[in-house]
Design a protein around this motif. Structure first.
Motif, PDB file in Angstrom:
ATOM      1  N   ASP A 167      24.366   1.223 -23.176  1.00 46.22           N
ATOM      2  CA  ASP A 167      23.540   1.047 -21.978  1.00 46.22           C
ATOM      3  C   ASP A 167      22.097   1.471 -22.209  1.00 46.22           C
ATOM      4  OD1 ASP A 167      25.849   0.288 -20.502  1.00 46.22           O
ATOM      5  OD2 ASP A 167      26.380   2.392 -20.300  1.00 46.22           O
ATOM      6  N   GLY A 168      21.712   1.645 -23.433  1.00 41.38           N
ATOM      7  CA  GLY A 168      20.346   2.070 -23.735  1.00 41.38           C
ATOM      8  C   GLY A 168      20.332   2.846 -25.035  1.00 41.38           C
ATOM      9  N   GLN A 169      19.141   3.173 -25.512  1.00 45.81           N
ATOM     10  CA  GLN A 169      19.042   3.931 -26.748  1.00 45.81           C
ATOM     11  C   GLN A 169      17.883   4.914 -26.690  1.00 45.81           C
ATOM     12  OE1 GLN A 169      18.471   0.553 -26.783  1.00 45.81           O
ATOM     13  NE2 GLN A 169      16.263   0.484 -27.167  1.00 45.81           N
ATOM     14  N   ILE A 170      18.064   6.029 -27.380  1.00 44.92           N
ATOM     15  CA  ILE A 170      17.013   7.026 -27.592  1.00 44.92           C
ATOM     16  C   ILE A 170      16.615   6.908 -29.052  1.00 44.92           C
ATOM     17  CG2 ILE A 170      16.449   9.476 -27.568  1.00 44.92           C
ATOM     18  CD1 ILE A 170      18.674   9.808 -25.443  1.00 44.92           C
ATOM     19  N   TYR A 171      15.405   6.410 -29.293  1.00 43.31           N
ATOM     20  CA  TYR A 171      14.969   6.150 -30.662  1.00 43.31           C
ATOM     21  C   TYR A 171      14.088   7.291 -31.157  1.00 43.31           C
ATOM     22  CZ  TYR A 171      12.474   4.121 -34.626  1.00 43.31           C
ATOM     23  OH  TYR A 171      11.937   3.919 -35.867  1.00 43.31           O
ATOM     24  N   LEU A 172      14.483   7.880 -32.276  1.00 43.18           N
ATOM     25  CA  LEU A 172      13.723   8.967 -32.884  1.00 43.18           C
ATOM     26  C   LEU A 172      12.910   8.407 -34.047  1.00 43.18           C
ATOM     27  CD1 LEU A 172      16.452  11.748 -32.885  1.00 43.18           C
ATOM     28  CD2 LEU A 172      14.759  11.237 -31.165  1.00 43.18           C
ATOM     29  N   GLU A 173      11.605   8.574 -33.970  1.00 41.84           N
ATOM     30  CA  GLU A 173      10.703   7.976 -34.947  1.00 41.84           C
ATOM     31  C   GLU A 173      10.332   8.988 -36.022  1.00 41.84           C
ATOM     32  OE1 GLU A 173       6.641   5.268 -34.987  1.00 41.84           O
ATOM     33  OE2 GLU A 173       7.174   6.406 -33.207  1.00 41.84           O
ATOM     34  N   PRO A 174      10.505   8.641 -37.296  1.00 41.36           N
ATOM     35  CA  PRO A 174      10.171   9.582 -38.378  1.00 41.36           C
ATOM     36  C   PRO A 174       8.715  10.031 -38.342  1.00 41.36           C
ATOM     37  CG  PRO A 174      11.438   7.726 -39.229  1.00 41.36           C
ATOM     38  CD  PRO A 174      11.115   7.408 -37.813  1.00 41.36           C
ATOM     39  N   LYS A 175       7.796   9.128 -37.998  1.00 46.30           N
ATOM     40  CA  LYS A 175       6.374   9.470 -37.968  1.00 46.30           C
ATOM     41  C   LYS A 175       6.110  10.615 -36.992  1.00 46.30           C
ATOM     42  CE  LYS A 175       1.868   7.358 -36.916  1.00 46.30           C
ATOM     43  NZ  LYS A 175       1.624   8.005 -35.634  1.00 46.30           N
ATOM     44  N   LEU A 176       6.708  10.539 -35.806  1.00 43.04           N
ATOM     45  CA  LEU A 176       6.535  11.617 -34.825  1.00 43.04           C
ATOM     46  C   LEU A 176       7.155  12.915 -35.332  1.00 43.04           C
ATOM     47  CD1 LEU A 176       7.367   9.713 -31.491  1.00 43.04           C
ATOM     48  CD2 LEU A 176       5.110  10.346 -32.369  1.00 43.04           C
ATOM     49  N   PHE A 177       8.298  12.802 -35.995  1.00 46.58           N
ATOM     50  CA  PHE A 177       8.975  13.996 -36.500  1.00 46.58           C
ATOM     51  C   PHE A 177       8.107  14.710 -37.535  1.00 46.58           C
ATOM     52  CE2 PHE A 177      11.862  16.227 -39.355  1.00 46.58           C
ATOM     53  CZ  PHE A 177      12.662  16.927 -38.467  1.00 46.58           C
ATOM     54  N   TYR A 178       7.530  13.946 -38.455  1.00 48.70           N
ATOM     55  CA  TYR A 178       6.721  14.559 -39.510  1.00 48.70           C
ATOM     56  C   TYR A 178       5.382  15.069 -38.979  1.00 48.70           C
ATOM     57  CZ  TYR A 178      10.170  12.358 -42.506  1.00 48.70           C
ATOM     58  OH  TYR A 178      11.365  11.982 -43.105  1.00 48.70           O
ATOM     59  N   GLU A 179       4.957  14.566 -37.821  1.00 49.12           N
ATOM     60  CA  GLU A 179       3.745  15.084 -37.186  1.00 49.12           C
ATOM     61  C   GLU A 179       4.012  16.357 -36.398  1.00 49.12           C
ATOM     62  OE1 GLU A 179       2.309  11.873 -34.845  1.00 49.12           O
ATOM     63  OE2 GLU A 179       1.374  10.810 -36.531  1.00 49.12           O
ATOM     64  N   GLY A 180       5.282  16.753 -36.301  1.00 47.14           N
ATOM     65  CA  GLY A 180       5.618  17.989 -35.594  1.00 47.14           C
ATOM     66  C   GLY A 180       5.993  17.800 -34.146  1.00 47.14           C
ATOM     67  N   GLN A 181       6.083  16.548 -33.676  1.00 46.85           N
ATOM     68  CA  GLN A 181       6.488  16.286 -32.296  1.00 46.85           C
ATOM     69  C   GLN A 181       8.010  16.265 -32.243  1.00 46.85           C
ATOM     70  OE1 GLN A 181       4.592  16.113 -29.708  1.00 46.85           O
ATOM     71  NE2 GLN A 181       5.999  15.423 -28.133  1.00 46.85           N
ATOM     72  N   LYS A 182       8.598  17.327 -31.712  1.00 47.15           N
ATOM     73  CA  LYS A 182      10.053  17.435 -31.638  1.00 47.15           C
ATOM     74  C   LYS A 182      10.459  17.814 -30.208  1.00 47.15           C
ATOM     75  CE  LYS A 182      10.047  19.144 -36.408  1.00 47.15           C
ATOM     76  NZ  LYS A 182      10.378  20.261 -37.299  1.00 47.15           N
ATOM     77  N   PRO A 183      11.410  17.065 -29.631  1.00 48.92           N
ATOM     78  CA  PRO A 183      12.152  15.929 -30.163  1.00 48.92           C
ATOM     79  C   PRO A 183      11.232  14.734 -30.456  1.00 48.92           C
ATOM     80  CG  PRO A 183      13.175  16.767 -28.151  1.00 48.92           C
ATOM     81  CD  PRO A 183      11.841  17.415 -28.258  1.00 48.92           C
ATOM     82  N   ALA A 184      11.500  14.028 -31.551  1.00 55.76           N
ATOM     83  CA  ALA A 184      10.629  12.942 -32.004  1.00 55.76           C
ATOM     84  C   ALA A 184      11.007  11.631 -31.323  1.00 55.76           C
ATOM     85  CB  ALA A 184      10.729  12.807 -33.516  1.00 55.76           C
ATOM     86  N   VAL A 185      11.065  11.638 -29.998  1.00 52.00           N
ATOM     87  CA  VAL A 185      11.498  10.471 -29.231  1.00 52.00           C
ATOM     88  C   VAL A 185      10.334   9.513 -29.044  1.00 52.00           C
ATOM     89  CG1 VAL A 185      12.448   9.662 -27.040  1.00 52.00           C
ATOM     90  CG2 VAL A 185      13.262  11.810 -28.037  1.00 52.00           C
ATOM     91  N   ASN A 186      10.527   8.274 -29.469  1.00 49.88           N
ATOM     92  CA  ASN A 186       9.554   7.224 -29.210  1.00 49.88           C
ATOM     93  C   ASN A 186       9.852   6.667 -27.824  1.00 49.88           C
ATOM     94  OD1 ASN A 186       8.292   4.630 -29.010  1.00 49.88           O
ATOM     95  ND2 ASN A 186       8.055   4.594 -31.224  1.00 49.88           N
ATOM     96  N   VAL A 187       9.042   7.071 -26.845  1.00 48.94           N
ATOM     97  CA  VAL A 187       9.310   6.720 -25.450  1.00 48.94           C
ATOM     98  C   VAL A 187       9.220   5.213 -25.233  1.00 48.94           C
ATOM     99  CG1 VAL A 187       8.547   7.047 -23.069  1.00 48.94           C
ATOM    100  CG2 VAL A 187       8.504   8.969 -24.670  1.00 48.94           C
ATOM    101  N   GLY A 188       8.307   4.547 -25.937  1.00 51.15           N
ATOM    102  CA  GLY A 188       8.124   3.117 -25.752  1.00 51.15           C
ATOM    103  C   GLY A 188       9.297   2.285 -26.231  1.00 51.15           C
ATOM    104  N   MET A 189      10.017   2.752 -27.252  1.00 49.39           N
ATOM    105  CA  MET A 189      11.136   1.993 -27.806  1.00 49.39           C
ATOM    106  C   MET A 189      12.483   2.527 -27.339  1.00 49.39           C
ATOM    107  SD  MET A 189       9.787   1.270 -31.696  1.00 49.39           S
ATOM    108  CE  MET A 189      11.127   0.142 -32.036  1.00 49.39           C
ATOM    109  N   SER A 190      12.462   3.508 -26.462  1.00 57.28           N
ATOM    110  CA  SER A 190      13.698   4.058 -25.894  1.00 57.28           C
ATOM    111  C   SER A 190      13.868   3.551 -24.474  1.00 57.28           C
ATOM    112  CB  SER A 190      13.664   5.588 -25.904  1.00 57.28           C
ATOM    113  OG  SER A 190      13.486   6.092 -27.211  1.00 57.28           O
ATOM    114  N   VAL A 191      15.100   3.408 -24.043  1.00 58.85           N
ATOM    115  CA  VAL A 191      15.364   2.880 -22.701  1.00 58.85           C
ATOM    116  C   VAL A 191      16.712   3.392 -22.210  1.00 58.85           C
ATOM    117  CG1 VAL A 191      16.488   0.782 -23.559  1.00 58.85           C
ATOM    118  CG2 VAL A 191      15.429   0.761 -21.306  1.00 58.85           C
ATOM    119  N   SER A 192      16.813   3.576 -20.910  1.00 59.62           N
ATOM    120  CA  SER A 192      18.082   3.891 -20.263  1.00 59.62           C
ATOM    121  C   SER A 192      18.277   2.873 -19.144  1.00 59.62           C
ATOM    122  CB  SER A 192      18.070   5.319 -19.694  1.00 59.62           C
ATOM    123  OG  SER A 192      19.266   5.590 -18.995  1.00 59.62           O
TER     124      SER A 192
END
Length: 503
Positions: A334-359
């Motif tokens: 019913d949706g996905q939470i996408y974790l982006e490696p780029k955000l993770f390596y930049e120190g943004q944790k949780p590294a959730v890409n809000v634009g590519m995630s949906v519920s």
């Protein structure tokens, strides 16, 4: 002896001898977790077989003269010529309250050196999903304690939400935080580890025991060192254990970590069983087995039971969401939470890409206070992400654009969150209120973490009743909002003298 002998003779005389029929076959070939058996013509598909050394097996293909079987144990004592007994039963696992707080393998045997499992009954691992007419819409929230998810990608009880991303980007951490946050709720949590290292599983169990409510959790482990068949049935066993509590009217959170490994194990078994391969060598029914599994997660009608919320995890390679298994799972859930490696390596944790995630179904379950505050937040954050990319080229920007960028950086700062520290609804409302009213725009970015750290205690000191009300109802009244803003202003004044009500 003299007293016992007459009674023994009497029992032997009264014993009624009847003939019995046993179906016994022989192993023709065995290796790599599968076996080919002959001499069992009455075997049915998915029947449990028992080898002479006690190892259980599952009949996955029934031919005219042979049966292909997946071993659910090590099978070290099985050789060509070993005897196999048919049981005329499907494979079952123990279910019941006695499983809570325990660490089990996929067959229901304890792995935690505790006492034997006290099961109320044994249920089949493969059961049909609830019918559509037996389900209710998803209307109740499931709070993860993670601001970025609860505000941007809300979840509901009975939903199936995929957590997807590259290796080592924090997928399991999100699921564990969701489990830990249920310490203040009534949910039963079941963690199913498929093909995971023993050290990784141990970290999850220790984290839940230290920060969560382990007495309401079950850990079902099909580790990387387990036989392939045992790994394969792990999510099915965990789902059957969850269905027991669902049928009792309870709500269950089921985490499956992860279905990518599960698909790989299924491919391995299928190739060993000489099934025809399809795309990327996966068997043709790999979509079906995952759809059948995840369809068992649902919100039942109130007169039939509770709900199962599924959080399956999937791993991508180099962020490729269009690969075979990821696209299958995205289309099932019913949706996905996408974790982006780029955000993770930049120190943004949780590294959730809000634009590519949906519920797709969780929006209607969101806490009213968070829903009102997050509506504007989503738009502001999306605009900030676009502007930030644009300004990286060194383009001159006006003051209005600078203000939006600074505001966006504060939004990103409040969405960051350390591991094992889920927030209550009141704390999330306080953070969203502070950033939504632009209270943080004049606060130096390096002090935002201090603000977040001090907000919880300040809210509970200044307006404890409002905090309890917000946590219980998920909504906030005008007077309570004013109390929250007053507490926020007081905290900001301490962190940055001269700021506060005018900020």
């Amino acid at each position: 002896m003299a007293a016992w002998l007459p009674s023994a003779r009497r029992r032997l005389r009264d014993l009624e001898v009847r003939p019995s029929v046993q179906h016994i076959g022989l192993v023709e070939r065995v290796g790599d977790g599968v076996a080919t058996i002959s001499g069992l013509p009455l075997t049915r598909l998915d029947e449990m077989l028992l080898f002479e050394d006690g190892t259980p097996g599952l009949a996955v293909h029934v031919g005219e003269s042979t049966v292909n079987c997946v071993l659910l144990g090590s099978g070290e004592g099985i050789v060509a010529g070993s005897r196999v007994h048919g049981t005329a039963e499907v494979f079952r696992v123990p279910v019941g309250e006695g499983l809570l707080g325990r660490v089990l393998d996929s067959t229901g045997q304890p792995l935690d050196d505790g006492p034997p499992i006290k099961a109320e009954r044994h249920d089949p691992v493969d059961r049909p999903a609830p019918a559509i007419v037996d389900r209710d819409p998803v209307t109740r929230p499931l709070m993860t304690g993670l601001t970025v998810i609860d505000s941007m990608i809300p979840l509901g009880r009975g939903q199936r939400e995929l957590i997807i991303g590259d290796r080592k980007t924090g997928k399991t951490a999100i699921a564990v935080d969701a489990i830990i946050n249920q310490r203040a709720s009534d949910l039963i949590c079941i963690y199913a580890a498929v093909g995971q290292k023993t050290s990784a599983v141990s970290q999850v169990i220790e984290a839940v025991r230290e920060y969560g409510a382990p007495e309401r959790c079950i850990f079902v482990v099909g580790g990387a060192d387990a036989p392939p068949g045992a790994q394969w049935i792990t999510p099915y066993s965990a789902c059957t254990m969850a269905e027991y509590f669902r049928d009792k009217g309870r709500d269950v959170l089921l985490v499956i970590d992860d279905l990518t490994h599960h698909a790989i194990i299924y491919r391995q078994l299928s190739l060993l069983l000489r099934r025809p391969p399809g795309r990327e060598a996966y068997p043709g029914d790999v979509f079906y087995i995952h759809a059948r599994l995840l369809e068992r997660a649902a919100n039942l009608s109130s007169d039939l039971g509770g709900s199962i919320t599924a959080l399956p995890i999937a791993e991508t390679q180099a962020g490729n969401l269009t690969a075979y298994i990821p696209t299958n799972l995205i289309s099932i859930t019913d949706g996905q939470i996408y974790l982006e490696p780029k955000l993770f390596y930049e120190g943004q944790k949780p590294a959730v890409n809000v634009g590519m995630s949906v519920s797709r179904v969780g929006g209607q379950t969101q806490a009213p206070a968070i829903k009102r505050l997050a509506e504007r937040l989503k738009l502001d954050y999306a605009q900030f992400l676009e502007l930030e990319v644009f300004t990286r080229f060194g383009t001159m920007v006006d003051e209005r654009t600078k203000a939006r960028i600074e505001h966006g950086r504060r939004i990103r700062a409040i969405l960051a969150q350390p591991e094992y520290r889920p927030l209550s609804v009141a704390e999330q409302v306080g953070l969203l209120l502070a950033v939504g009213e632009r209270k943080l725009d004049d606060l130096p970015l390096d002090r935002v973490e201090r603000f977040k750290a001090g907000l919880r205690d300040r809210l509970h000191e200044s307006c404890p009743r409002a905090c309890v009300h917000v946590d219980e109802t998920g909504d906030i009244s005008e007077p309570e909002q004013s109390d929250f803003l007053a507490a926020i202003d007081a905290l900001l004044t301490e962190l940055a003298p001269g700021q506060g009500a005018g900020g």
